[in-house]
Design an enzyme around this catalytic site. Structure first.
Site, PDB file in Angstrom:
ATOM      1  N   ASP A 180       0.842  -1.206   0.000  1.00 44.09           N
ATOM      2  CA  ASP A 180       0.000   0.000   0.000  1.00 44.09           C
ATOM      3  C   ASP A 180       0.876   1.256   0.000  1.00 44.09           C
ATOM      4  OD1 ASP A 180       0.864  -0.166   2.589  1.00 44.09           O
ATOM      5  OD2 ASP A 180      -1.123  -0.077   3.510  1.00 44.09           O
ATOM      6  N   SER A 181       2.215   1.065   0.046  1.00 45.65           N
ATOM      7  CA  SER A 181       3.126   2.192  -0.195  1.00 45.65           C
ATOM      8  C   SER A 181       2.921   2.729  -1.606  1.00 45.65           C
ATOM      9  CB  SER A 181       4.588   1.751  -0.020  1.00 45.65           C
ATOM     10  OG  SER A 181       4.835   0.577  -0.777  1.00 45.65           O
TER      11      SER A 181
ATOM     12  N   ASP B  42      -1.061  -6.233  -0.167  1.00 42.41           N
ATOM     13  CA  ASP B  42      -1.387  -5.541   1.085  1.00 42.41           C
ATOM     14  C   ASP B  42      -2.885  -5.311   1.176  1.00 42.41           C
ATOM     15  OD1 ASP B  42       0.485  -4.926   2.996  1.00 42.41           O
ATOM     16  OD2 ASP B  42       1.237  -3.153   1.947  1.00 42.41           O
TER      17      ASP B  42
ATOM     18  N   LYS C 105      -1.243  -9.429   3.054  1.00 46.36           N
ATOM     19  CA  LYS C 105      -0.499  -8.942   4.239  1.00 46.36           C
ATOM     20  C   LYS C 105      -1.407  -8.004   5.015  1.00 46.36           C
ATOM     21  CE  LYS C 105       3.130  -5.936   3.966  1.00 46.36           C
ATOM     22  NZ  LYS C 105       2.647  -4.769   4.731  1.00 46.36           N
TER      23      LYS C 105
ATOM     24  N   GLU D 139      -1.581  -5.457   8.523  1.00 45.28           N
ATOM     25  CA  GLU D 139      -0.770  -4.768   9.535  1.00 45.28           C
ATOM     26  C   GLU D 139      -1.404  -4.896  10.922  1.00 45.28           C
ATOM     27  OE1 GLU D 139       0.020  -0.658   8.687  1.00 45.28           O
ATOM     28  OE2 GLU D 139       0.898  -1.115   6.734  1.00 45.28           O
TER      29      GLU D 139
ATOM     30  N   GLU E 286       9.001  -3.923  10.787  1.00 44.82           N
ATOM     31  CA  GLU E 286       9.478  -2.662  10.202  1.00 44.82           C
ATOM     32  C   GLU E 286       9.981  -1.714  11.287  1.00 44.82           C
ATOM     33  OE1 GLU E 286       6.759  -0.867   7.412  1.00 44.82           O
ATOM     34  OE2 GLU E 286       7.956   0.981   7.256  1.00 44.82           O
TER      35      GLU E 286
HETATM   36  O1  KIV Z   1       3.505  -1.113   1.630  1.00 43.23           O
HETATM   37  C1  KIV Z   1       4.685  -1.496   1.685  1.00 43.23           C
HETATM   38  O2  KIV Z   1       5.496  -1.207   0.815  1.00 43.23           O
HETATM   39  C2  KIV Z   1       5.080  -2.319   2.815  1.00 43.23           C
HETATM   40  C3  KIV Z   1       6.514  -2.712   2.927  1.00 43.23           C
HETATM   41  C4  KIV Z   1       7.375  -1.552   3.146  1.00 43.23           C
HETATM   42  C5  KIV Z   1       6.729  -3.758   3.920  1.00 43.23           C
HETATM   43  O3  KIV Z   1       4.261  -2.664   3.618  1.00 43.23           O
END
Ligand code: KIV
Length: 288
Positions: free
Chosen positions: A47-48, A86, A116, A118, A186
């Site tokens: 989600d980055s 994510d 994934k 969080e 992280e």
């Molecule tokens: O969204 C992302 O890029 C991440 C990684 C930095 C682990 O969650």
């Protein structure tokens, strides 16, 4: 030789034999192809992507539909690495049922092989268990969790005091017990992470967490595409952003100077073809 598909079993084997797992983000067909060609083990549609490719101010701004669109493009590019997506903010918060429905969409629509999630609050752990119960493999994510960064006091390192390190360690164990097959940690000091790793059975993928069973970085950070100061844990392996700007600047200059297109950029034809067009257009203008 065609590399063999990375499976959960392969990841466990890599961790057991001490071979570092390589994970990188991707957000579209091009970055997915880069990851595939580079031979990484896991591709994360992170989600980055909210900031990196969509220009949002933070990860909480990206919608499920936007993430699905990015994930589908990456899927078209990625064959060998495991594809993890994510779960964006807002797509799991309401209930376990919502979290399962969202995860199923990633599997059905984008071909995700795992998701994934969080955090390790009771609600997060409940979502994690529900997704695993639905048969979808899950990667956990503790330490700095950008979706809840405001509550954590900003985008800053976690686990730097004994109490906070114990909190992160408890989160890691809880995520493992809830059924995650791997864990991203992280922005946590490496000695804290080594202690946590000793207590875990699942592979730990670090980002700003020192040596672990593997590492993950944002592709655009490591390639130097993102602008501005990067977090201390980012290593820039290239300066692609500068090369891209330089390329477009040169194109703009040559276009303005008339140096582009050159004869080799044009389709070849014969004088006869141009003469035929000239004659045709001449007839047209005489008709008016
Ligand atoms: O969204 C992302 O890029 C991440 C990684 C930095 C682990 O969650």
């Amino acid at each position: 030789m065609t590399p063999s598909k990375v499976t959960l079993r392969r990841l466990r084997e890599l961790a057991a034999e001490g071979t570092p797992i390589v994970m990188v983000t991707a957000y579209d067909f091009a970055s997915g192809r880069v990851a595939e060609r580079a031979g990484v083990d896991i591709v994360l549609v992170g989600d980055s992507g909210a900031q990196v490719v969509l220009g949002h101010p933070d990860t909480t701004s990206v919608t499920l539909d936007e993430m699905l669109m990015l994930a589908k493009a990456v899927r078209r590019a990625v064959r060998t690495p495991l594809l993890v997506c994510d779960l964006p903010f807002g797509s799991t918060e309401v209930s376990d049922e919502q979290a399962v429905t969202t995860s199923v969409r990633f599997v059905h629509e984008a071909g995700a092989e795992a998701v994934k999630i969080e955090g390790a609050s009771p609600a997060r752990l409940s979502r994690l268990r529900a997704i695993v119960d639905a048969g979808i493999p899950v990667v956990g994510h503790v330490g700095l969790t950008p979706q809840t960064a405001t509550a954590l006091g900003g985008l800053r390192a976690q686990g730097r005091t004994p109490d906070d390190a114990i909190r992160v360690a408890g989160d890691a164990l809880a995520v493992q017990d809830a059924g995650a097959f791997a864990l991203v940690i992280e922005a946590v000091p490496s000695d804290v992470v080594s202690e946590i790793r000793r207590a875990l059975r699942i592979p730990v993928i670090g980002i700003g967490a020192g040596t672990a069973d593997g590492q993950v970085l944002v592709q655009h950070d490591l390639l130097g595409i993102t602008e501005g100061r990067a977090p201390v844990f980012v290593k820039r392996y290239a300066t692609i952003g500068d090369a891209m700007v330089e390329g477009v600047e040169t194109y703009a200059r040559e276009g303005r100077e008339g140096a582009f297109p050159a004869p080799e950029n044009e389709y070849p034809t014969s004088a006869e073809v141009a003469a035929a067009v000239r004659e045709f257009l001449g007839t047209q203008s005489r008709r008016k």
